[in-house]
Write an enzyme that holds these catalytic residues in place. Structure first.
Site, short mmCIF file in Angstrom:
data_model
loop_
_atom_site.label_atom_id
_atom_site.label_comp_id
_atom_site.label_asym_id
_atom_site.label_seq_id
_atom_site.Cartn_x
_atom_site.Cartn_y
_atom_site.Cartn_z
N SER A 14 -16.70 -29.16 31.57
CA SER A 14 -14.99 -29.02 30.99
C SER A 14 -13.73 -29.49 31.38
O SER A 14 -13.87 -29.76 32.22
CB SER A 14 -15.20 -27.30 31.88
OG SER A 14 -13.81 -26.61 30.91
N LYS A 66 -18.54 -15.71 25.16
CA LYS A 66 -17.31 -15.11 25.09
C LYS A 66 -17.89 -14.20 24.83
O LYS A 66 -16.89 -13.42 24.29
CB LYS A 66 -17.47 -16.17 24.06
CG LYS A 66 -16.42 -17.33 24.08
CD LYS A 66 -16.31 -18.11 22.71
CE LYS A 66 -15.52 -19.49 23.69
NZ LYS A 66 -14.64 -20.52 21.99
N ALA A 127 -19.35 -19.43 9.66
CA ALA A 127 -18.53 -18.11 9.74
C ALA A 127 -19.60 -17.74 10.70
O ALA A 127 -19.76 -16.48 10.96
CB ALA A 127 -18.94 -17.94 8.10
N ASN A 150 -20.33 -20.68 3.73
CA ASN A 150 -20.80 -21.48 4.85
C ASN A 150 -22.29 -21.67 4.70
O ASN A 150 -22.64 -20.51 3.64
CB ASN A 150 -21.16 -19.98 6.04
CG ASN A 150 -22.21 -20.22 6.94
OD1 ASN A 150 -21.34 -21.17 7.99
ND2 ASN A 150 -22.65 -19.32 7.80
N MET A 213 -13.17 -28.37 14.17
CA MET A 213 -12.61 -27.93 15.46
C MET A 213 -13.28 -28.67 16.69
O MET A 213 -12.63 -28.63 17.75
CB MET A 213 -13.24 -26.30 15.65
CG MET A 213 -12.66 -25.43 14.82
SD MET A 213 -12.83 -24.08 14.87
CE MET A 213 -12.21 -23.53 13.62
P1 ATR Z 1 -19.86 -21.50 17.28
O1 ATR Z 1 -19.32 -19.88 18.17
O2 ATR Z 1 -19.54 -22.49 17.83
O3 ATR Z 1 -19.18 -21.19 15.44
P2 ATR Z 1 -22.06 -20.08 15.97
O4 ATR Z 1 -21.64 -18.53 16.23
O5 ATR Z 1 -24.21 -20.08 16.24
O6 ATR Z 1 -21.61 -20.95 17.48
O7 ATR Z 1 -22.06 -20.62 14.77
C1 ATR Z 1 -22.38 -21.87 14.34
C2 ATR Z 1 -22.28 -22.38 12.91
O8 ATR Z 1 -21.72 -23.42 12.44
C3 ATR Z 1 -22.14 -21.31 11.93
O9 ATR Z 1 -21.55 -21.46 10.77
C4 ATR Z 1 -23.73 -22.12 11.17
O10 ATR Z 1 -23.91 -22.26 10.26
P3 ATR Z 1 -24.81 -20.75 9.91
O11 ATR Z 1 -24.79 -19.62 9.73
O12 ATR Z 1 -25.85 -20.55 8.35
O13 ATR Z 1 -26.05 -20.77 10.93
C5 ATR Z 1 -22.50 -23.14 11.52
N1 ATR Z 1 -23.93 -25.02 11.57
C6 ATR Z 1 -24.28 -25.01 12.41
N2 ATR Z 1 -25.28 -25.89 12.43
C7 ATR Z 1 -25.28 -26.37 10.72
C8 ATR Z 1 -25.65 -27.50 10.02
N3 ATR Z 1 -26.39 -28.47 10.37
N4 ATR Z 1 -25.03 -27.44 8.93
C9 ATR Z 1 -23.88 -26.66 8.31
N5 ATR Z 1 -23.55 -25.16 9.30
C10 ATR Z 1 -24.12 -25.37 10.11
#
Ligand code: ATR
Length: 269
Positions: A14, A66, A127, A150, A213
């Site tokens: 961190s 969180k 999302a 998403n 991000m």
């Molecule tokens: P965070 O707190 O980092 O947002 P999260 O709540 O687990 O973590 O959400 C991860 C996001 O990245 C979601 O929008 C996820 O898509 P899904 O809702 O379909 O799972 C997206 N995500 C993660 N890996 C992905 C990938 N390889 N391709 C597209 N979307 C991805």
């Protein structure tokens, strides 16, 4: 001495202690800021032990805690409520106030890039928790349209239903093809695994800023892809990290630290 901390697991890498120490130096404030990495089951205990100390003022919270930090807060700000996540806790009058400053950090860093959000068409990819944290501050910044897409569309639709304003819309593939976004933000965790979300139906031709991000030493895959497809400019999330920290620092101390020198210094590491 006022005490601060960041809770997460893993936490070793961190940058928050470095960032907050730099802010404190700007005001010659002596602070302690530690990293606390409790086991999965131990978060609540570790948090209450930290705040039992009369010198403890506030803490940051990162993955995977969180959502649980939100449960520990006595009050929540709007962004935290909508995000379902708290990244900043502040102990005031023995009560814990919960905030989510991630989206404020995003908005501030987009402005650092010299890009206006007011009246812009913004596309948010993802999302999850990170996207949820961004939605309220983006709307507050006066965007014309906030479109959310998403991989799992129901999650995007769900956010829009919760927000319930006509200029926040969920867009699936057909809708994406005709949405010429000015600003495109990647909030997915795909970058963390060196992957790209599906971007096939997204046009970057009118895009003045593609914002990831995630951050890394090299431009992320998303940044490289976006510029190749026509985005004028791209940025990673290092500035957002520093800006969300600055917003937390302000909540705790009522001081507005300078972020630019801190971002520049971290960039050179
Ligand atoms: P965070 O707190 O980092 O947002 P999260 O709540 O687990 O973590 O959400 C991860 C996001 O990245 C979601 O929008 C996820 O898509 P899904 O809702 O379909 O799972 C997206 N995500 C993660 N890996 C992905 C990938 N390889 N391709 C597209 N979307 C991805």
């Amino acid at each position: 001495m006022n005490k601060f901390a960041v809770f997460g697991n893993p936490i070793a890498h961190s940058l928050s202690p470095t960032i907050h120490q730099r802010f404190a130096e700007q005001y010659s404030l002596p602070i302690s800021y530690e990293k606390i990495g409790p086991d999965e089951n131990d978060f609540e205990n570790a948090l209450s032990t930290f705040f039992d100390d009369a010198d403890a003022v506030g803490c940051n919270v990162t993955a995977p805690f969180k959502g649980r930090a939100l449960q520990q807060a006595d009050t929540l700000n709007k962004a935290a409520e909508l995000a379902g996540a708290v990244n900043t806790l502040y102990k005031k009058d023995r009560r814990l106030q919960g905030f989510n400053t991630d989206g404020i950090g995003l908005v501030a860093d987009i402005s650092n890039q010299g890009v206006e959000l007011a009246d812009k068409k913004v596309l948010l990819i993802g999302a999850g928790g990170a996207a949820r944290g961004a939605v309220h501050p983006l709307l507050e910044a006066g965007v014309k349209t906030l479109a959310i897409t998403n991989r799992t569309m129901e999650r995007a639709t769900q956010i829009c239903e919760e927000v319930s304003v006509s200029h926040c819309i969920a867009l699936d593939k057909p809708g994406l093809m005709s949405f010429d976004a000015d600003i495109i933000i990647n909030s997915t965790s795909a970058s963390l695994h060196n992957q790209l979300p599906d971007l096939q139906h997204i046009s970057f031709v009118k895009c003045e800023l593609a914002y990831d991000m995630a951050y890394s030493k090299e431009p992320t895959l998303f940044m490289t892809y976006a510029e190749k497809e026509g985005a004028t400019m791209s940025a990673d999330g290092l500035g957002m990290l520093v800006e969300q920290a600055a917003a937390a620092f302000t909540i705790w101390t009522e001081k507005l630290p300078q972020t630019r020198p801190v971002i520049d210094k971290l960039r050179k590491r």
